[in-house]
Write a protein that holds these residues in place. Structure first.
Motif, mmCIF file in Angstrom:
data_model
loop_
_atom_site.group_PDB
_atom_site.id
_atom_site.type_symbol
_atom_site.label_atom_id
_atom_site.label_comp_id
_atom_site.label_asym_id
_atom_site.label_seq_id
_atom_site.Cartn_x
_atom_site.Cartn_y
_atom_site.Cartn_z
ATOM 1 N N TYR B 8 42.064 37.852 39.961
ATOM 2 C CA TYR B 8 42.448 37.930 38.406
ATOM 3 C C TYR B 8 41.938 39.254 38.149
ATOM 4 O O TYR B 8 41.337 39.425 36.768
ATOM 5 C CB TYR B 8 41.891 36.765 37.637
ATOM 6 C CG TYR B 8 40.600 36.281 37.796
ATOM 7 C CD1 TYR B 8 40.296 35.134 38.730
ATOM 8 C CD2 TYR B 8 39.415 36.759 37.481
ATOM 9 C CE1 TYR B 8 39.134 34.711 39.139
ATOM 10 C CE2 TYR B 8 38.296 36.234 37.648
ATOM 11 C CZ TYR B 8 37.911 35.349 38.605
ATOM 12 O OH TYR B 8 36.894 34.744 39.009
ATOM 13 N N GLY B 60 43.424 28.156 29.927
ATOM 14 C CA GLY B 60 42.526 28.650 31.183
ATOM 15 C C GLY B 60 42.017 27.372 31.929
ATOM 16 O O GLY B 60 42.116 26.254 31.536
ATOM 17 N N GLN B 63 39.027 25.000 30.545
ATOM 18 C CA GLN B 63 39.530 24.304 29.282
ATOM 19 C C GLN B 63 40.333 23.135 29.904
ATOM 20 O O GLN B 63 40.299 21.969 29.520
ATOM 21 C CB GLN B 63 40.295 25.070 28.621
ATOM 22 C CG GLN B 63 40.752 24.881 27.428
ATOM 23 C CD GLN B 63 41.439 25.981 26.821
ATOM 24 O OE1 GLN B 63 42.626 26.233 27.217
ATOM 25 N NE2 GLN B 63 40.938 26.930 26.131
ATOM 26 N N ALA B 175 44.468 25.507 40.068
ATOM 27 C CA ALA B 175 44.504 26.703 39.781
ATOM 28 C C ALA B 175 45.148 28.029 40.433
ATOM 29 O O ALA B 175 45.558 28.791 40.050
ATOM 30 C CB ALA B 175 42.900 26.908 39.573
ATOM 31 N N THR B 205 46.899 31.861 35.641
ATOM 32 C CA THR B 205 46.148 33.117 35.572
ATOM 33 C C THR B 205 45.806 33.651 36.771
ATOM 34 O O THR B 205 45.757 34.811 36.661
ATOM 35 C CB THR B 205 44.649 32.301 34.865
ATOM 36 O OG1 THR B 205 44.900 31.521 33.800
ATOM 37 C CG2 THR B 205 43.503 33.553 34.660
ATOM 38 N N LYS B 206 45.555 32.816 37.611
ATOM 39 C CA LYS B 206 45.588 33.587 38.990
ATOM 40 C C LYS B 206 46.723 33.818 39.814
ATOM 41 O O LYS B 206 46.817 34.233 40.844
ATOM 42 C CB LYS B 206 44.490 32.606 39.865
ATOM 43 C CG LYS B 206 43.063 32.818 39.237
ATOM 44 C CD LYS B 206 42.076 31.503 39.989
ATOM 45 C CE LYS B 206 40.925 31.782 39.252
ATOM 46 N NZ LYS B 206 40.183 30.313 39.394
ATOM 47 N N PHE B 211 47.395 34.713 31.723
ATOM 48 C CA PHE B 211 46.459 33.276 31.357
ATOM 49 C C PHE B 211 47.591 32.223 31.216
ATOM 50 O O PHE B 211 48.830 32.635 31.405
ATOM 51 C CB PHE B 211 45.735 33.679 30.269
ATOM 52 C CG PHE B 211 46.519 33.842 29.014
ATOM 53 C CD1 PHE B 211 47.066 32.804 28.178
ATOM 54 C CD2 PHE B 211 46.789 35.174 28.529
ATOM 55 C CE1 PHE B 211 48.029 32.797 27.159
ATOM 56 C CE2 PHE B 211 47.561 35.463 27.528
ATOM 57 C CZ PHE B 211 48.027 34.308 26.525
ATOM 58 N N GLU B 213 47.691 27.787 32.096
ATOM 59 C CA GLU B 213 48.008 26.595 33.261
ATOM 60 C C GLU B 213 48.958 25.758 32.568
ATOM 61 O O GLU B 213 48.742 25.112 31.489
ATOM 62 C CB GLU B 213 46.495 25.912 33.465
ATOM 63 C CG GLU B 213 45.240 26.932 33.266
ATOM 64 C CD GLU B 213 45.246 27.959 34.556
ATOM 65 O OE1 GLU B 213 45.576 27.437 35.485
ATOM 66 O OE2 GLU B 213 44.803 29.158 34.219
ATOM 67 N N TYR C 31 36.105 38.086 33.281
ATOM 68 C CA TYR C 31 35.390 37.314 32.157
ATOM 69 C C TYR C 31 34.199 38.312 30.923
ATOM 70 O O TYR C 31 33.328 37.958 30.821
ATOM 71 C CB TYR C 31 33.917 36.764 32.907
ATOM 72 C CG TYR C 31 34.766 35.679 33.936
ATOM 73 C CD1 TYR C 31 35.361 34.687 33.675
ATOM 74 C CD2 TYR C 31 34.489 35.989 35.356
ATOM 75 C CE1 TYR C 31 36.095 33.719 34.404
ATOM 76 C CE2 TYR C 31 34.850 34.973 36.264
ATOM 77 C CZ TYR C 31 35.850 34.099 35.643
ATOM 78 O OH TYR C 31 36.236 32.969 36.545
ATOM 79 N N LEU C 237 37.796 33.846 28.999
ATOM 80 C CA LEU C 237 39.087 34.121 29.602
ATOM 81 C C LEU C 237 38.738 34.914 30.700
ATOM 82 O O LEU C 237 38.007 35.937 30.888
ATOM 83 C CB LEU C 237 39.746 34.993 28.497
ATOM 84 C CG LEU C 237 41.170 35.356 28.844
ATOM 85 C CD1 LEU C 237 42.087 33.897 28.801
ATOM 86 C CD2 LEU C 237 41.940 36.661 28.022
ATOM 87 N N ALA C 238 39.390 34.692 31.867
ATOM 88 C CA ALA C 238 39.355 35.145 33.052
ATOM 89 C C ALA C 238 39.627 36.745 33.163
ATOM 90 O O ALA C 238 38.656 37.646 33.438
ATOM 91 C CB ALA C 238 40.315 34.429 34.251
#
Lengths: 344, 344, 344, 344
Positions: B8, B60, B63, B175, B205-206, B211, B213, C31, C237-238
């Motif tokens: 990320y 995220g 969360q 994730a 996100t990744k 961002f 999910e 982060y 947040l990542a």
């Protein structure tokens, strides 16, 4: 039938029942602000040799553990304890229900060491992702532990020194404290414990009372607003004097220590019988709990006349079981059990 | 300097940025009830081959995990997961902050087995003190795991079968799901995952998004009132369309799968270079994370031009480190790293 | 169709989108520890005229409120706020989900006074059963409030003085702060707010950003370990730089203030049209929210071409509705609405 | 000095003390699984005229309220109750500490109506932002209320009908239930209450026991796993038989009803004296609590020989105070108080 499965099979010591009956129709204010609670607190402070201690009376152990721990921690902080710790295993997640993680440390005998605590603290602190992990802030130990073992004065002092060094709270669960203090190999006093912890409690439920745990706080930070937390967690007994009366009785004429010694004495005799028979002990100790490995066929025979507690199966033919004595255990029961063991 | 420490480090896939810019001044309703979220949800349902799935978009991973888990559990229930599970280690106790205990199961490679789950469930159920212990009710797995390993279809089916048998929820943290699906040894499809879990999420996100999910729920019980929980846990984005737009883009023309494959392809090339050099892998896998044991002196040299992530020291002279590729990793970066490794 | 129902119907200010696109493929650490967050924090500190402020970036308002409040309170402590406060009404119990009671104070216009806070504090303190009640410890205000009203400097100073006197935290929810600062009758500056609160936040979501709230902490106690709480509550947040980039843009060349003024200017024009028509305002104010009582038959006609928000029915034929302007509102929309109102 | 400030100034009814002393040294299993608890539960089921009720014994009221409420609610759900409800005022936020919001409904006399509940439910359901608000799911009432008033059978039936209609739980806090059932204007039976609630409890602490509340559950959903929650909330007494023994005694030969009638009878006599004197009652009722407005100078004189409870100052010269009778109140105390009142 004699029951040895736990140390809360009976009611209370007769002297306690006497006091409850005598004072039954007296009128007092509620919620622990009566004269009996005051007096019991004074006696406990005296027994600890310190006047600056806050003393509160709660009803039971799980409640006490969650109240103390929740009073001590901010939301992102957790509790270090042995994986075998009562809060980690047998309280249906009461600590987690207050929002806090229990951080288990490996332990064979129910104890943890100062070195383990230091390592856990430093590993957290120096981890690159430390803010992504629960911050250790309180160390929970039980004495005697869930396996009956006890901390020496040196061990406790070291734990406390590490805790002080890293600004961690040290909390001792003394649900069975009397039986620990009465152990022949114990070198701790109440005064030592008050000096080497931030907070601890003196268990009544398992040591002579109908119920009740006396929380003793030396840390000023923990003293603040503690009664709010007792109330919130459901531990503020309306007729709080019942707790005061019981602890007053227990700390009159050293009753607490005397009845604890009785239990330990009987446990030692039982232990002797098991040893003679060649059974092995798990987490050997000299308190009121005996964890012993026995053949299942022997257990089957004992079960006819004696209550005890299965812990776990060791292999195809052997199990670990627990025998407990208590303030209420009768010599005749122990004699009968010893004889039964000899005859196995 | 090329960074490989995580997946990320960059913004979002250009096609996503394009869509965000194009639609920027459009007016839509908030909180995920706009047409873009609707469309993205439809595409995800289509990709899973099922119309009955509820799809929600959160911001995220932490969360998302806490929202799903708290939606599923009553207060006395807990989560079974690998000790290495993200919820157990790297979420600052978010699950506990919702009141639930994480029940760690031993794991070397980040995975847990159906047999482990069954044993844990039965041990709880048959324990004499079962009501004194947290009741396992949800099984959390991550795929790929925190160590980059993946579940086979057979393994997932077995886990789900055990969960169904004992009325446990099965929840997959995805994730990095794209990188798992793209692995050469993977035999799972989105449709399999929807069929063999009660709820899972597709990580954005990744995998290409700024961002986001996408939670996919098949269990009817979990569908109920889920949006309330998203709101309460702080995951209901006011401009929810930002999430819809991103997942819409990711699930258009198989972008999600394509960019995942890119990352995995580059990881495999890197892996080859490490293997040639004789380095050993920890939890060997074929996804986008490479955990490898390397001499500290080699790492010191690489560090000058490449970012990677220290995991832990193995012995006096070697460490485990992590290299990650992602949808954004450039071939030139990988080439440079391979060359540098060859020259070590 | 022009939407006026809220201030988050569009994406972000074009300057923000530009920066996001420009920096999209840059590699940064995650982060919120990147240089963009650093820079944005510096600019905010500068705008507040103080170097000692801690600045953190979170994603959304509910999340920010629960994180700040949970960081501030021990378990037995609660939050004083107007009954109309966002935390008391529209966050699905997020504060309670962290274990804390919201103690509502009566309010007609969304504001509370120093006198109310003092009275609530003293009533608690002097209550015989004070330990049986939640202890007020933090005062939550929003500025502008949920009804669009604002605090004057004198009012805020008085609130802060009372809070200081009784060791209460004062927390200002600034989800729409820009629109408050831009109001013609406002006399507060960011510097005043930093001086007269313990913690506040500068809303981005509703004022030009895609999302994001900048928390500004002056209280040392609240600064401690705040990032742990951000992580635990799911707000870290990542790709944290997305937040830094946005606030950097907003605090460059006073963009935040300029776009806020735009919204307020348009709201004032709208307000004029409503006033001319003889409609009455609820909680009259000069920020970007207009609460106005209108005949239902008028609303029915407006609804064909304009979006707005029903608040509640006043009587058989009239309702209170809300019209919002924002940084993104177009003059042509406002002109069209004014004309439509005039024609009613 | 005679104390009238509350109904928990003394110990327990002599018949209870007798039973505790008689059985003191018996050995039983712990945690409420003994024969005495079984027997007491059977008697309570019989008194309610239903065999399908689950009966559990907890220690105190706050604990019972939080256990029942937490057992019933998912995280996003809250409790409707009168603003004066004990859970809303005097439990230090115990319900919120379990994560749930208390949704207060206005009440002058401590009661709420079916119409209020219906309106609150529908207002939530039809609110545009319903998912942003706590979902009402359980209705908490106390009977008698905190002001001593009681529900009629018709009122309770209506409440239950509304609850059933909207799938809400109805929970009655019966901390003083005996005194309600004994009121001359009461038309409810235990059987009615079991039929028109999902769960209620029969208070022991204030009605003859040392401590203890008997929870009676008719809802199947609430029965499930209830003991886990008792344990987690700290309410599972190790020597659970103490609770069983007490309720066994209370439900033998109608002792519970007889001693309640004694208290109510004395309260009625006191009430007569106050009425004669022309004092006004707050929330007039016929249970054991008397809320009465009296001149401060009269109170000052009474205070010399009688304990009572200040509620609040009405104006410069008058206050509302509470006088309580109980199972333990002596006629001579009441006579003395009546005479003192007559002489004012």
């Amino acid at each position: 039938m004699f029951l040895f499965q736990c140390d809360y099979n009976e009611g209370a010591h007769p002297k306690i029942m006497e006091r409850l009956v005598e004072t039954n129709m007296e009128q007092t204010v509620g919620y622990g602000e009566d004269a009996y609670c005051q007096r019991a607190a004074d006696k406990i402070r005296e027994a600890c040799g310190r006047e600056d201690l806050a003393v509160h009376f709660l009803v039971g152990g799980t409640q006490t553990n969650m109240t103390v721990i929740d009073a001590a921690l901010r939301s992102h902080q957790g509790v270090l304890c042995a994986v075998t710790g009562h809060i980690n295993v047998h309280e249906t997640g009461a600590v987690e229900s207050c929002g806090h993680k229990v951080l288990g440390l490996p332990s064979e005998d129910g104890k943890i060491t100062a070195a383990q605590v230091e390592r856990a603290y430093l590993e957290h602190k120096h981890n690159d992702s430390f803010e992504h992990m629960v911050q250790p802030k309180l160390v929970y130990i039980s004495n005697p532990t869930e396996l009956g073992t006890i901390y020496s004065k040196a061990e406790l002092r070291e734990l406390y020194t590490v805790c002080q060094k890293y600004d961690l709270y040290l909390f001792m669960d003394g649900a069975r404290l009397g039986y620990g203090l009465a152990a022949p190999d114990n070198d701790l006093t109440l005064s030592d414990i008050a000096g080497f912890t931030d907070v601890f409690y003196i268990g009544g439920t398992k040591v002579g009372a109908l119920f009740g745990e006396a929380v003793v706080i030396s840390s000023d930070a923990l003293k603040e607003d503690f009664r709010y937390l007792i109330k919130q967690k459901g531990g503020m007994l309306a007729k709080g004097r019942l707790l005061g009366l019981q602890f007053d009785a227990l700390f009159t004429d050293k009753l607490y220590f005397e009845i604890s010694a009785h239990a330990v004495d009987l446990a030692e005799r039982l232990r002797g019988a098991f040893r003679e028979k060649g059974y092995e002990f798990v987490a050997p100790n000299h308190t009121n709990q005996i964890f012993v490995v026995m053949p299942d066929r022997h257990l089957a025979r004992l079960k006819e006349n004696f209550g005890f507690c299965y812990d776990h199966q060791v292999d195809d033919t052997n199990s670990v079981v627990r025998f407990c004595t208590s303030w209420a255990t009768k010599e005749e029961g122990v004699e009968a059990l010893i004889q039964a063991v000899e005859e196995l």
